[in-house]
Design a protein around this motif. Structure first.
Motif, mmCIF file in Angstrom:
data_model
loop_
_atom_site.group_PDB
_atom_site.id
_atom_site.type_symbol
_atom_site.label_atom_id
_atom_site.label_comp_id
_atom_site.label_asym_id
_atom_site.label_seq_id
_atom_site.Cartn_x
_atom_site.Cartn_y
_atom_site.Cartn_z
ATOM 1 N N PRO A 66 12.792 -6.416 12.400
ATOM 2 C CA PRO A 66 12.215 -7.460 11.539
ATOM 3 C C PRO A 66 10.722 -7.687 11.751
ATOM 4 O O PRO A 66 10.067 -8.267 10.877
ATOM 5 C CB PRO A 66 13.022 -8.706 11.920
ATOM 6 C CG PRO A 66 13.579 -8.414 13.267
ATOM 7 C CD PRO A 66 13.819 -6.949 13.304
ATOM 8 N N ASP A 67 10.180 -7.239 12.882
ATOM 9 C CA ASP A 67 8.739 -7.393 13.110
ATOM 10 C C ASP A 67 7.924 -6.277 12.467
ATOM 11 O O ASP A 67 6.688 -6.280 12.543
ATOM 12 C CB ASP A 67 8.437 -7.459 14.610
ATOM 13 C CG ASP A 67 8.869 -6.193 15.354
ATOM 14 O OD1 ASP A 67 9.814 -5.524 14.876
ATOM 15 O OD2 ASP A 67 8.283 -5.891 16.406
ATOM 16 N N CYS A 68 8.609 -5.321 11.837
ATOM 17 C CA CYS A 68 7.936 -4.223 11.134
ATOM 18 C C CYS A 68 8.035 -4.471 9.627
ATOM 19 O O CYS A 68 9.131 -4.463 9.063
ATOM 20 C CB CYS A 68 8.575 -2.882 11.482
ATOM 21 S SG CYS A 68 8.357 -2.395 13.207
ATOM 22 N N GLU A 69 6.902 -4.711 9.004
ATOM 23 C CA GLU A 69 6.880 -5.005 7.577
ATOM 24 C C GLU A 69 6.712 -3.715 6.776
ATOM 25 O O GLU A 69 5.829 -2.898 7.056
ATOM 26 C CB GLU A 69 5.735 -5.961 7.253
ATOM 27 C CG GLU A 69 5.895 -7.348 7.859
ATOM 28 C CD GLU A 69 7.074 -8.107 7.258
ATOM 29 O OE1 GLU A 69 7.370 -7.885 6.074
ATOM 30 O OE2 GLU A 69 7.685 -8.915 7.993
ATOM 31 N N LEU A 70 7.550 -3.550 5.777
ATOM 32 C CA LEU A 70 7.441 -2.421 4.855
ATOM 33 C C LEU A 70 6.467 -2.754 3.726
ATOM 34 O O LEU A 70 6.162 -3.927 3.474
ATOM 35 C CB LEU A 70 8.816 -2.081 4.290
ATOM 36 C CG LEU A 70 9.820 -1.541 5.313
ATOM 37 C CD1 LEU A 70 11.240 -1.777 4.834
ATOM 38 C CD2 LEU A 70 9.591 -0.064 5.548
ATOM 39 N N ASP A 71 5.984 -1.735 3.045
ATOM 40 C CA ASP A 71 5.047 -1.952 1.941
ATOM 41 C C ASP A 71 5.694 -2.796 0.853
ATOM 42 O O ASP A 71 6.902 -2.680 0.577
ATOM 43 C CB ASP A 71 4.603 -0.617 1.347
ATOM 44 C CG ASP A 71 3.744 0.190 2.314
ATOM 45 O OD1 ASP A 71 3.154 -0.425 3.226
ATOM 46 O OD2 ASP A 71 3.665 1.422 2.149
ATOM 47 N N THR A 72 4.906 -3.655 0.226
ATOM 48 C CA THR A 72 5.389 -4.497 -0.862
ATOM 49 C C THR A 72 4.882 -3.973 -2.200
ATOM 50 O O THR A 72 3.879 -3.258 -2.278
ATOM 51 C CB THR A 72 4.937 -5.948 -0.686
ATOM 52 O OG1 THR A 72 3.507 -6.001 -0.707
ATOM 53 C CG2 THR A 72 5.456 -6.528 0.628
ATOM 54 N N LEU A 73 5.586 -4.361 -3.254
ATOM 55 C CA LEU A 73 5.208 -4.009 -4.622
ATOM 56 C C LEU A 73 5.185 -5.284 -5.458
ATOM 57 O O LEU A 73 5.847 -6.274 -5.129
ATOM 58 C CB LEU A 73 6.206 -3.018 -5.230
ATOM 59 C CG LEU A 73 6.303 -1.637 -4.575
ATOM 60 C CD1 LEU A 73 7.506 -0.880 -5.137
ATOM 61 C CD2 LEU A 73 5.026 -0.841 -4.792
ATOM 62 N N GLY A 74 4.451 -5.247 -6.531
ATOM 63 C CA GLY A 74 4.444 -6.380 -7.444
ATOM 64 C C GLY A 74 5.520 -6.232 -8.504
ATOM 65 O O GLY A 74 5.822 -5.124 -8.948
ATOM 66 N N ILE A 75 6.117 -7.353 -8.885
ATOM 67 C CA ILE A 75 7.047 -7.385 -10.014
ATOM 68 C C ILE A 75 6.306 -8.052 -11.165
ATOM 69 O O ILE A 75 5.884 -9.205 -11.056
ATOM 70 C CB ILE A 75 8.337 -8.152 -9.678
ATOM 71 C CG1 ILE A 75 9.016 -7.549 -8.439
ATOM 72 C CG2 ILE A 75 9.296 -8.139 -10.870
ATOM 73 C CD1 ILE A 75 10.245 -8.318 -7.987
ATOM 74 N N HIS A 76 6.125 -7.315 -12.258
ATOM 75 C CA HIS A 76 5.276 -7.782 -13.349
ATOM 76 C C HIS A 76 6.026 -7.789 -14.674
ATOM 77 O O HIS A 76 6.871 -6.927 -14.937
ATOM 78 C CB HIS A 76 4.057 -6.865 -13.503
ATOM 79 C CG HIS A 76 3.273 -6.673 -12.252
ATOM 80 N ND1 HIS A 76 2.272 -7.524 -11.858
ATOM 81 C CD2 HIS A 76 3.346 -5.717 -11.294
ATOM 82 C CE1 HIS A 76 1.751 -7.098 -10.718
ATOM 83 N NE2 HIS A 76 2.390 -6.008 -10.355
ATOM 84 N N ALA A 77 5.683 -8.747 -15.511
ATOM 85 C CA ALA A 77 6.093 -8.736 -16.912
ATOM 86 C C ALA A 77 4.950 -8.106 -17.702
ATOM 87 O O ALA A 77 3.810 -8.575 -17.634
ATOM 88 C CB ALA A 77 6.367 -10.144 -17.402
ATOM 89 N N LEU A 78 5.222 -7.030 -18.424
ATOM 90 C CA LEU A 78 4.198 -6.311 -19.171
ATOM 91 C C LEU A 78 4.471 -6.412 -20.668
ATOM 92 O O LEU A 78 5.617 -6.290 -21.117
ATOM 93 C CB LEU A 78 4.176 -4.838 -18.762
ATOM 94 C CG LEU A 78 3.940 -4.544 -17.270
ATOM 95 C CD1 LEU A 78 3.968 -3.049 -17.016
ATOM 96 C CD2 LEU A 78 2.629 -5.137 -16.794
ATOM 97 N N PHE A 79 3.408 -6.651 -21.441
ATOM 98 C CA PHE A 79 3.551 -6.770 -22.878
ATOM 99 C C PHE A 79 2.249 -6.327 -23.526
ATOM 100 O O PHE A 79 1.238 -6.089 -22.838
ATOM 101 C CB PHE A 79 3.939 -8.193 -23.280
ATOM 102 C CG PHE A 79 3.139 -9.275 -22.591
ATOM 103 C CD1 PHE A 79 2.044 -9.846 -23.198
ATOM 104 C CD2 PHE A 79 3.501 -9.716 -21.320
ATOM 105 C CE1 PHE A 79 1.306 -10.826 -22.556
ATOM 106 C CE2 PHE A 79 2.771 -10.704 -20.672
ATOM 107 C CZ PHE A 79 1.663 -11.258 -21.300
ATOM 108 N N LEU A 80 2.246 -6.222 -24.850
ATOM 109 C CA LEU A 80 1.114 -5.619 -25.545
ATOM 110 C C LEU A 80 -0.016 -6.601 -25.833
ATOM 111 O O LEU A 80 -1.182 -6.231 -25.817
ATOM 112 C CB LEU A 80 1.589 -4.983 -26.860
ATOM 113 C CG LEU A 80 2.441 -3.722 -26.696
ATOM 114 C CD1 LEU A 80 3.094 -3.359 -28.011
ATOM 115 C CD2 LEU A 80 1.587 -2.568 -26.196
#
Length: 303
Positions: A257-271
Motif C-alpha cells: 500500500p505504500d507503493c503508488e501506481l500511476d493514475t489516469l484521468g476519467i474524462h467526459a468528452l464531447f464535441l
C-alpha cells in the motif's frame, strides 16, 4: 445537421477569418467547425469561403449569405427570448460510449439513476475500448480513462482512476509474503496485453521504482483480469473503480500500500458546449457530482 448552429459557425468563421479562432470562441472542435461549414455550403449550394493555409475569406456568395445568416440568428434570439426558454424538461436520446469495465461497474448504474430523475431521457450506451469518432458515429458523450486527451474534443474531468496491486487471499496464503516490490519477481503476475513489457511501475517515498516480472497471464480486458486474480491466478493491477467492493469484502487484498501506481484521468468528452441538449448538460453535471471530488466514492477503502 442543425442549420441554426451551422449559420452561427459560419458567422463566427467569417468574423474571425480563422477556423481555429472560431472554434475557440464557440468552444467547439476545429473538426466540428469544418463539418458545419461543409453542411451550410451544401445547404446553400454555394462555396462561401476561400481557404488558404493562413486565413479564410468570403466569396461573393459568402458575403451575401453572411448578412442573411446574421438576420437568421437575430430572429432566433428574439424567438427564444419571447418564448422564455426552450422546454425545461430533459428529453431525447443520448448516445454514450465508454470502456466496458467502467460502463459495467460505474457508468451503467449512474445512468439508471439519472434516468430515474429524468424519465423522458433515453440512453444508448456502447461499451468499447476503441477510440470512437464522436462526430462520425453521432456520439453525444464519451467517457474515457486516459492522460492523452484529443485536442479536437472538449473534456470535462469526472474523477481520477487509481489502481492497486492485489491478489486473492488463497493465493497469498500459499506463497511467500510480499514486503518489497522486488518480491514480486518470485510470484505469478498478471499483465495487461497492451502494456509495454511485463513490468510494474511504482512511486514509493518520491522514488520511481520499476519492477520487471514474469507475466504468466495477460489479457486486454479488465473483467477477465479480475476473474483471473479472484481465481487465485496470481497478482494483478486493477482499477479501484472496478474492484473497490472486492477489497472491502476481503475477496481481494491490496499489496504494498505504500507503493503508488500511476493514475489516469476519467474524462467526459464531447464535441461542443454550444447548443447542447438540456439532457446532455444535466447528465454532465450529474456525473461530475456523482464521481467527482478529491476522492471518488469507490476509493474509500479500508486501510
Amino acid at each position: 445537421m442543425d442549420r441554426l448552429t451551422a449559420a452561427s459557425v459560419f458567422v463566427s468563421v467569417a468574423e474571425h477569418g480563422s477556423l481555429t479562432q472560431a472554434a475557440e470562441q464557440l468552444d467547439m472542435s476545429v473538426a466540428m467547425v469544418s463539418r458545419y461549414l461543409a453542411a451550410i455550403e451544401k445547404w446553400l449550394g454555394a462555396r462561401l469561403l476561400h481557404r488558404t493555409t493562413r486565413r479564410v475569406s468570403l466569396t461573393d456568395a459568402g458575403q451575401s449569405a453572411l448578412h442573411s445568416c446574421r438576420q437568421l440568428l437575430g430572429l432566433a434570439d428574439d424567438i427564444a427570448q419571447q418564448a422564455g426558454a426552450a422546454s425545461q424538461v430533459a428529453r431525447g436520446t443520448l448516445r454514450i460510449t465508454s470502456a466496458l469495465s467502467f460502463a459495467e461497474a460505474q457508468l451503467a448504474p449512474a445512468l439508471v439513476d439519472f434516468q430515474a430523475r429524468h424519465p423522458e431521457v433515453a440512453v444508448n450506451l456502447s461499451a468499447t475500448d476503441r477510440s470512437v469518432d464522436l462526430a462520425a458515429e453521432r456520439i453525444d458523450l464519451a467517457v474515457r480513462i486516459t492522460n492523452a486527451l484529443e485536442p479536437t474534443l472538449i473534456a470535462r474531468p469526472l474523477a481520477v482512476c487509481r489502481s492497486v496491486l492485489c491478489a486473492a487471499p488463497g493465493y497469498l496464503a500459499a506463497h511467500p509474503p510480499i514486503q518489497h516490490p522486488d518480491d514480486l519477481q518470485q510470484h505469478r503476475c498478471l499483465s495487461h496485453a497492451f502494456a509495454s513489457g511485463a513490468r510494474f511501475n511504482f512511486q514509493r517515498a518520491g522514488e520511481r521504482i520499476e519492477v520487471p516480472v514474469s507475466a504468466s497471464f495477460s489479457t486486454n480486458e479488465t473483467a477477465i483480469m479480475r476473474s483471473a486474480v479472484l481465481a487465485g491466478g496470481g497478482i494483478g493491477v486493477l482499477p479501484t473503480y472496478y474492484v473497490g467492493e472486492d477489497l472491502r469484502q476481503g475477496r481481494l487484498q491490496r499489496l504494498l500500500p505504500d507503493c503508488e501506481l500511476d493514475t489516469l484521468g476519467i474524462h467526459a468528452l464531447f464535441l461542443s458546449r454550444q447548443y447542447q441538449p438540456l439532457a446532455l448538460r444535466l447528465l454532465l453535471d450529474f456525473l461530475v457530482e456523482r464521481f467527482g471530488g478529491a476522492l471518488p466514492f469507490w476509493d474509500r477503502l479500508p486501510g
